[in-house]
Design a protein around this motif. Structure first.
Motif, PDB file in Angstrom:
ATOM      1  N   ILE B  58      -4.273   6.825   7.017  1.00 32.52           N
ATOM      2  CA  ILE B  58      -4.830   5.899   6.035  1.00 32.52           C
ATOM      3  C   ILE B  58      -4.329   4.484   6.274  1.00 32.52           C
ATOM      4  N   LEU B  59      -3.034   4.277   6.137  1.00 32.85           N
ATOM      5  CA  LEU B  59      -2.611   2.870   6.167  1.00 32.85           C
ATOM      6  C   LEU B  59      -2.579   2.284   7.574  1.00 32.85           C
ATOM      7  N   PHE B 258      -2.019  -0.282  -4.311  1.00 29.85           N
ATOM      8  CA  PHE B 258      -1.519   0.192  -3.019  1.00 29.85           C
ATOM      9  C   PHE B 258      -0.003   0.138  -2.887  1.00 29.85           C
ATOM     10  N   CYS B 270      -4.246  11.764  -3.813  1.00 30.25           N
ATOM     11  CA  CYS B 270      -3.357  10.843  -3.103  1.00 30.25           C
ATOM     12  C   CYS B 270      -2.291  11.604  -2.356  1.00 30.25           C
ATOM     13  N   TRP B 372      -0.658  -3.141   1.841  1.00 26.73           N
ATOM     14  CA  TRP B 372       0.191  -1.975   1.607  1.00 26.73           C
ATOM     15  C   TRP B 372       1.662  -2.335   1.483  1.00 26.73           C
ATOM     16  N   ILE B 389      -0.121   6.893  -1.709  1.00 24.63           N
ATOM     17  CA  ILE B 389      -1.214   6.421  -0.848  1.00 24.63           C
ATOM     18  C   ILE B 389      -2.480   7.162  -1.260  1.00 24.63           C
ATOM     19  N   ARG B 393     -10.267   7.192  -3.674  1.00 27.08           N
ATOM     20  CA  ARG B 393     -10.263   6.361  -4.875  1.00 27.08           C
ATOM     21  C   ARG B 393     -11.648   6.420  -5.508  1.00 27.08           C
ATOM     22  N   LEU B 468     -12.449  -1.479   0.955  1.00 28.43           N
ATOM     23  CA  LEU B 468     -11.726  -0.383   1.592  1.00 28.43           C
ATOM     24  C   LEU B 468     -10.971  -0.815   2.852  1.00 28.43           C
ATOM     25  N   GLU B 471      -7.944   1.047   4.854  1.00 28.09           N
ATOM     26  CA  GLU B 471      -7.755   2.381   4.291  1.00 28.09           C
ATOM     27  C   GLU B 471      -8.273   3.461   5.243  1.00 28.09           C
TER      28      GLU B 471
END
Lengths: 1040, 589
Positions: B58-59, B258, B270, B372, B389, B393, B468, B471
């Motif tokens: 994700i990050l 975030f 999450c 983040w 995280i 969403r 987004l 992400e």
């Protein structure tokens, strides 16, 4: 004269307590003149027993000297019994406690290195707790693996924890024939350690003491001048970035700029300026130091103390021996010292209940305590962490006494002194045994029962380390850790043996048979607990951990084995020797239908010198024996339960509903069949005694084929979804030899006998894969035909010398010499071996390796040892040299001690690199254009294994040298002392290795192995491990 | 008779001795122990959760997005650097684990409803597993049982995408019908609503993929998938279990999503982290380290897509190309100031709050991500972040809904207001919130999607990129929209109006950066000096200005990035193709 009535010439004859002495003449006669009217005369001659005769007046003394067959009559410990050395048919080698005498050993494996050919001990580092794996004759199995079985007084034990002073002898059973009696666990050799027994009728007390001063054999010499270091860092960084960007930080802990570099220069030219200041803008400390972090890390030396006492005696029906031993080696680390202590107590006793029955008991307790400091800023060993964050510009402490940020990651954590692990290992063992003798000792029935419990406990505490970057502001490193972990492991082990031995000699026939039964059961249990939230940093008990993260884990393994064994020895006229061994073995680790297996072996010997037609003078060839053996043994060294479908439980890293839940998943796919790996050894040996056995030669050649090794199955398409079930798929061949040559003699020096003894050993082994599931022969795995240890790499073709050459040479874009993929003059050039215009690894297979070839081999080869000893007139001297004849080492990714800043720019450049780095003025240097990351990053041109930087890590080492003096009896008698000696002994005092050409004294050739494995995964870079130690010790031994 | 007794006796003895060598493992469990209770089923299904994206997915998941520059060119886009020999991802262990569960979850000791609930969870994970495989490789073999070592399926070919995705849809629908829980407080368990949200994601992907990848000849089925996507998103919306969070906090609300350690009304699922449990991720390290990480920075081309605060495109301004960093980052969608470092961005150093500019030791374009990053600098070195995280969403569900409807051509003004309008409102945008756009934006169209003329689709795509960003969606969004050429765009950065001039990017009175072609003799502390000469030591420079003496920063033009339509699918790894040639390689690899 000798036993056959021949006159002996040159027998030395001395009157005791005087200088008077002479030698016998050609007829074996002598005349001695002396003022003394009575006294004693000593007769001594090499190869014969020394005799002492009293005389009074002018008497004639006639004497028959008997040949000292010590070398041949020597009794050798073998499986479940003993054997005359002369009658040995297998490959067996024995050494006695002499070899370990007067040496300050933290554990046995250090002392045995290089003493017995093909007992291969390669310590991974110099930690006092490190014990090398006991390997006999090379690679055993690439499947289940396997090491030699170590038995202490007949029962499996831990050699790392035995009191070295208790040892009477160590025997290595190398071939299948001699170890077959141990069946499934003896497949890869057996080591029999026998402890001392009472020798004398009278009470005897022996006290030994040894004090040693120890320090690392080598401490890497790095550039510590702040400005020099920083400019090299700056250069290496910029070069990697194609000179387009310059560093803003030195790794994580130190801001960096060009202005800072200029300031460092100014201050290096004017040392009167302060080395720490506070930046008025940021408020942070700015450092201008030239700090040597290794001076903080290590004490200049450490000392160890070894004390031992043995009390023993015998009477008509009883004998006893008590021994105690204490060894204390305070750590080498200056802070949070890694103290090591060992305690041993042994008590042995026996009682003749009846003339035909003896019962004995042997109790042994050993305990080792070891503390290891650790870092919480980053995991792994301190050596790697110093390279990562121990920048020379930064001191350990700030002016206000707080730790610097760099220190918190490195030695500062040690100075804080809270983080570490404590190992506490103890073994208690009791063996009760009996020996019943019948029919005039022809039949012996023996039995023993052993209970042993091993506790192996570990406690770890981790707390954050306070440091300061801004005066008055304390920050903490390692916030994630504030926890304690306690692991308790215990192994209960029982073993019992019952066996009978029948021995009969009639005329020239000799027969000995042995029949026995063995049962063993081992139960391992483990409890592990971990909890965070220590209420204060010095907490020492789990009760003071109150956090939310709790882990409790268990562990259990039980196995048992049973076996019936036999041995038949037959000899005719001591000339033809035959031995048959066998064992029927059963193990719980195999499925029911594969549980039992029979392992037979045979060996034979022929003593040519006993043949009637043998007419070469014994003075020349005294003894000659040919030996051969063949046998196969199963390898039961497999983990328990592999044939059972089981779902294992583990704690998840991922948090679900606020906790780290346990989880389980599909079990491993079971092997379709599972059976014993089998090791078959053929051995040919030769024992030769020359010149009245003054010169002894033992040689053995062997082939060991290990088949059905439990390895990976045939490669399956990935959609199978699991590892291809392992099975008995692979075969391996190991070939090797052992050679030992010894010579002993004496001569008169200043009319006193000078005895000397030289022993040299050499051994080698080489293993080849015969069968393996890698049909495409990928180089990333074992393959058929592979010689184990081989190193594949590129052939270095020097450095690029011109832009023109870069353009016209083969394409090297698979590799990087800068982050931007740009190549410059002074960069590494590879040879395009297959002339396809591209440097690559083809399919990475044997048949298409691109431009790779085999460039070396990492296996140690041609291990050797050389023992010299001599004594003269109460002085004794010995030297022991040991080494490896051939071994290649390619410094791994992260091996900063070799690569310096070619690894990471923030690494430490070895001083040895200075002057040997390419520049336009120095185009023939060893190292290329100064550029960071080349040995670190994927594709980095130095990380690729290549010929130019392959090191020859062979070495020769003066392992031990000692000089001692036996105090004269007359001094001692008054004090009621029977004997006393003092000595000085040096360990690892000198080492030479061809690789020193480039590494200078930065790294010990035995430290080139992987990084520390107690604190990391071993992959952080070769050489980041605990240093080998050298020592000088002073000792004394007194016998009352 | 006597002999018989002897034989029986001997056999008994033999058996007795064999049995003595039987050892039962005690620290592991048998199959029965797991499948005979609900606790056991839960224990087993926990292992599926490792299939969910990780923090890296994700990050750091946008490190191959078209909108970021980074320290190096990903091998995938480097000419000659990527092919079947380098390809990865053909691993099937998780699938076997799921199928083993489905095969064995049949104990009568557990009620059918309970078993079906866990089967639903298992099948949801199987759908996720296959979604990843299809995204990467297109056609893949459909396997719904554990294989034996001699199974014919081991060496069979791949099944068509349509078959596989229909099976995925079946799994999703089964999951939605059978998973009992609708929501769960910590947002870390799979629920029915999570399954619906994932369904909207998967169906949107498949619908748009089929629509734009005409080479598949599946265009006619695209709308069915888009409708499924819209319906699934609608179901989540209608559940009323979730809503956009922090909607009134225009300055920090978006960013707080975030860096927060608690869950909010927007999170469906999450990855949880915890200081107490000592479980951390390394967002701060990744985004602030000068050495580790990819050092992602947004390109100027993408930063330009952020609207002005009144809702009008920034790119409508005549001088937008030459605006300095200082001016272009003002009066914009507030999400810009919460996604990257701009004026007023502060961090905490020890106890002090400090102004922090974009740092050119960590960014190459000037647009340095802040999304983040926890303000506490103490977390920068290593894995120390404990914030949650989000995996799904509610904002994504709204975007999925809007995009599916837009592609279907059925998006209404009301739909617009309830989806994009809401998201823009949280970004402080005041205009264009209630009615869908009617005019295609030239900048987006020319620079991003020249084949799209529908103004709504263009705006939805703009919005998805912004909302987004970072992400982990971008790479596959570009893939499904069939716009791979975007990956070869120049990595451009902020506009540098002149050389040899001090710049104070965050206007805090402290100079930050200085661009030169000839190195100045005196250097100021704290300022980063950057050489933008076209050549350095005779070699091309990685960082240059578009007009040599001024202009946009251009980064890493030295290594060209390539795009070829074969790259819409990854190649089957060479090794796997060799093992089973029936797999057949993807086209043109």
């Amino acid at each position: 004269m000798d036993e056959e009535g021949k006159a002996l010439k040159d027998v030395s004859v001395t009157i005791n307590g005087t200088a008077a002495g002479t030698k016998t003449n050609d007829e074996g006669r002598f005349t001695l003149h002396s003022n003394a009217s009575q006294g004693s005369i000593t007769f001594s001659y090499v190869g014969y027993k020394t005799e002492v005769r009293t005389f009074s007046g002018n008497a004639q003394i006639n004497l028959v000297l008997t040949a000292d067959k010590k070398a041949l009559d020597e009794v050798v410990v073998v499986g479940y019994g003993t054997q005359r050395k002369a009658n040995l048919t297998g490959a067996v080698e024995q050494i006695t406690d002499e070899a370990l005498k007067n040496r300050p050993l933290t554990n046995l494996s250090q002392g045995l290195q290089g003493l017995i050919p093909n007992l291969n001990l390669t310590p991974p580092d110099g930690r006092p707790s490190t014990s090398a794996t006991f390997n006999v004759r090379g690679v055993t199995s690439i499947g289940q693996g396997g090491e030699a079985l170590v038995l202490i007084d007949g029962v499996e034990g831990n050699p790392a924890l035995i009191n070295p002073q208790d040892i009477a002898s160590i025997t290595v059973l190398k071939d299948a024939a001699s170890s077959a009696i141990y069946g499934a666990r003896g497949a890869f050799g057996v080591i029999l350690i026998t402890t001392k027994n009472p020798q004398n009728e009278k009470l005897q007390i022996n006290y030994t003491s040894n004090y040693s001063i120890k320090k690392p054999t080598y401490i890497p010499e790095f550039v510590t001048d702040g400005y020099t270091w920083a400019s090299m860092f700056n250069e290496a960084f910029a070069s990697w970035n194609n000179y387009a960007s310059y560093p803003q930080n030195v790794n994580k802990t130190l801001p960096f700029s060009q202005e800072y570099l200029q300031e460092l220069k100014r201050r290096s030219e004017d040392p009167s300026l302060p080395r720490v200041e506070v930046d008025p803008v940021t408020g942070q400390y700015v450092y201008y130091d030239s700090h040597n972090w290794f001076k903080d890390l290590y004490k200049s030396n450490t000392q160890s103390i070894d004390q031992g006492i043995t009390v023993s005696g015998k009477s008509n029906r009883t004998s006893y021996l008590l021994s105690g031993h204490y060894f204390n080696q305070p750590g080498l680390f200056r802070y949070n010292s890694d103290d090591y202590k060992m305690y041993n107590v042994r008590s042995k006793g026996s009682l003749d209940v009846f003339p035909w029955l003896t019962v004995s008991n042997n109790t042994d307790f050993s305990k080792v305590i070891y503390h290891i400091p650790m870092n919480v800023g980053e995991t792994g060993g301190i050596w790697r962490n110093i390279v990562a964050e121990g920048h020379p510009m930064v001191p350990l402490y700030n002016p206000d006494g707080t730790l610097t940020y760099s220190a918190a990651y490195t030695v500062g954590d040690y100075a804080y002194g809270k983080n570490g692990m404590d190992y506490d290992k103890n073994i208690f063992r009791n063996t009760a045994s009996f020996n019943a003798r019948f029919f005039n000792n022809a039949l012996n029935i023996k039995g023993d029962f052993t209970y042993q419990i091993t506790n192996n406990d570990e406690t770890r505490r981790r707390v954050p380390v306070p440091y300061s970057r801004i005066p008055g502001v304390i920050e903490y490193l390692g916030n994630a850790y504030n926890d304690m972990r306690v692991i308790k492991r215990s192994t209960e082990y029982i073993a019992s043996n019952l066996y009978g031995e029948f021995e009969k000699k009639f005329k020239r026939h000799y027969l000995k048979t042995l029949l026995g039964y063995n049962y063993e059961l081992s139960t391992y249990k483990r409890v592990g607990t971990e909890r965070n939230g220590l209420i204060y940093a010095d907490a020492e008990d789990l009760n003071l951990a109150l956090g939310e993260s709790m882990t409790i884990t268990g562990g259990y393994e039980q196995w048992n084995i049973m076996g019936g064994f036999f041995r038949v020895n037959y000899s005719y006229d001591d000339r033809y020797l035959l031995e048959i061994n066998g064992r029927y073995d059963g193990s719980s680790k195999f499925p029911a239908h594969e549980r039992f297996a029979f392992f037979p072996s045979i060996s034979a010997g022929w003593r040519l010198t006993k043949e009637p037609y043998w007419n070469i003078s014994r003075d020349l060839i005294s003894d000659l024996k040919l030996r051969a053996s063949y046998g196969s043994l199963g390898n039961g060294n497999i983990s328990s339960y592999v044939f059972q479908e089981q779902l294992s439980l583990s704690k998840m890293t991922r948090i679900i509903e606020g906790v780290q839940n346990p989880s389980t998943s599909a079990p491993a796919v079971l092997p379709a069949g599972l059976t014993w790996e089998t090791a078959t050894t053929a051995n040919f040996g030769l024992d030769l005694g020359l010149f009245n056995n003054k010169l002894l030669i033992n040689a053995d050649y062997y082939q060991r084929k290990t088949i059905n090794m439990f390895t990976t199955g045939p490669e399956l398409p990935a959609v199978f979804g699991a590892a291809s079930p392992r099975g008995n798929y692979a075969d391996l061949m190991t070939k090797g030899f052992e050679l030992s040559v010894s010579y002993r003699d004496r001569f008169l020096l200043a009319e006193k006998p000078f005895n000397y003894n030289i022993r040299a050993i050499l051994s080698d082994n080489k293993s080849t894969i015969l069968k393996y599931n890698n049909s495409r022969k990928l180089l990333s795995d074992y393959y058929e035909g592979q010689t184990l240890g081989e190193i594949w790499g590129y052939v270095t073709d020097g450095f690029f010398v011109s832009e023109e050459q870069i353009r016209t040479s083969a394409n090297q874009s698979l590799f990087l010499s800068t982050a931007a993929g740009v190549w410059r003059v002074g960069d590494i050039k590879f040879k395009d071996l297959n002339n396809d215009g591209v440097i690559d690894y083809g399919d990475n297979t044997v048949n298409n390796p691109g431009d790779k070839v085999i460039i070396g081999n990492s296996s140690p080869r041609y291990r050797f040892g050389l023992n010299l000893s001599a004594d003269w007139n109460r002085l004794f001297f010995s030297a022991f040299i040991q080494g490896v004849g051939k071994r290649d080492w390619y410094p791994s990714r992260g091996a900063n001690t070799f690569w310096g800043q070619y690894n990471a720019p923030y690494g430490h450049p070895p001083v040895s690199q200075i002057g040997n780095i390419w520049s336009e003025d120095n185009p023939n240097a060893y190292f290329p254009r100064y550029t960071a990351y080349l040995a670190w990053t994927a594709g980095g041109v130095l990380r690729e294994v290549q010929t130019r930087y392959l090191q020859n890590a062979a070495y020769v080492r003066l392992k031990n040298i000692q000089l001692g003096y036996n105090l004269p009896d007359q001094w001692l008698r008054k004090a009621g002392i029977k004997g006393a000696s003092v000595y000085v002994s040096g360990e690892n005092l000198y080492t030479y290795s061809p690789m020193f050409k480039y590494t200078k004294n930065n790294i010990d050739p035995e430290n080139v192995s992987e990084s520390d494995q107690l604190l990391g995964d071993g992959n952080q870079g070769d050489g980041f491990n605990y240093p080998m130690l050298k020592s000088v010790s002073f000792g004394l031994s007194i016998t009352f | 008779m006597k002999n018989i007794i002897t034989i029986i006796g001997a056999t008994t003895l033999l058996f007795a001795s064999c049995n003595k060598l039987d050892q039962i493992p005690k620290s592991t469990v048998s199959k029965e122990a797991v499948f005979n209770s609900e606790a056991g089923l839960k224990l087993y299904t926990n292992s599926f959760y490792t299939l969910l994206p990780t923090s890296n997915d994700i990050l750091k998941g946008d490190n191959m997005g078209d909108f970021v520059a980074r320290k190096d060119v990903p091998d995938f886009f480097r000419a000659g650097a990527f092919g079947p020999a380098q390809s990865t991802g053909w691993t099937w262990t998780s699938l076997r684990n799921i199928n083993y569960f489905l095969e064995n979850n049949n104990s009568s000791s557990v009620s059918e409803a309970v078993r079906n609930n866990y089967n639903g969870i298992a099948r949801l994970f199987r759908a996720l597993f296959y979604f990843e495989k299809v995204k990467r490789f297109g056609d893949v073999p459909w396997i719904n049982r554990t294989l034996s070592t001699n199974d014919e399926l081991l060496y069979s070919g791949r099944d068509p995408r349509a078959l596989v995705m229909d099976s995925v849809l079946n799994d999703l629908n089964y999951a939605i019908e059978n998973i009992s829980a609708a929501s769960e407080a910590t947002r870390t368990r799979i629920t029915r609503t999570v399954a619906q949200a994932l369904k909207s994601r998967i169906c949107l992907f498949e619908g748009t993929y089929r629509k734009y990848h005409t080479e598949l000849n599946l265009q006619s089925t695209a709308n069915r998938w888009l409708q499924e996507a819209a319906d699934a998103a609608q179901a989540v919306i209608n559940s009323n279990l979730y809503s956009l969070a922090n909607i009134t906090d225009i300055e920090n609300g978006y960013r707080n999503l975030f860096i927060s350690t608690s869950v909010n009304s927007e999170t469906l699922l999450c990855i949880a982290y915890s200081q107490e449990l000592g479980v951390f991720h390394d967002a701060n390290w990744y985004y602030t380290s000068a050495t580790a990480g990819d050092r992602l920075s947004f390109t100027r081309k993408f930063i330009n897509t952020y609207l002005r605060s009144d809702g009008t495109p920034f790119t409508d301004l005549p001088d937008y190309k030459t605006q300095t960093f200082m001016s272009e980052t003002k009066n914009r969608d507030k999400r810009l100031n919460q996604t990257i470092r701009t004026q007023g961005y502060t961090r905490i150093n020890g106890t002090q709050t400090v102004n922090v500019p974009p740092q050119f030791s960590q960014t190459y374009t000037g647009y340095q991500p802040a999304k983040w990053v926890n303000p506490d600098m103490g977390l920068d070195g290593g894995s120390r972040n404990a914030s949650n995280i989000p995996i799904i969403r509610y904002a994504e569900v709204l975007l999925n809904y809007a995009e599916a409807k837009a592609e279907l051509g059925t998006l209404t003004d009301e739909d617009w207001a309830n989806t994009i309008g809401q998201l823009r409102k949280r970004g402080g945008i005041t205009g264009g919130l209630s009615t869908k756009p009617t005019q295609a934006d030239n900048y987006i169209r020319q620079n991003y999607f020249p084949n799209i003329s529908d103004p709504v689709i263009l705006e939805v795509r703009r919005e998805r990129g912004i909302e987004l960003a970072l992400e982990g969606f971008r790479f596959y969004d570009i893939i499904r929209w069939k716009r791979g050429e975007l990956f070869t765009d120049t990595w451009n950065g902020m506009y540098v109006p002149a050389l040899n001039t001090m710049m104070d990017l965050n206007e805090d009175g402290v100079n930050d950066v200085y661009f030169y072609t000839e190195r100045p003799s005196n250097m100021q502390s704290g300022v980063i000096y950057i050489n933008v000469a076209p050549e350095v030591n005779g070699q091309p420079n990685n960082m240059i200005l578009s007009e040599t003496n001024k202009g946009e920063i251009q980064w890493m033009n030295t290594i060209p990035r390539v795009w070829n339509d074969r790259m819409y699918l990854y190649p089957i790894p060479l090794n796997d193709l060799t093992l089973n040639p029936n797999l057949k390689q993807n086209p043109n690899w």
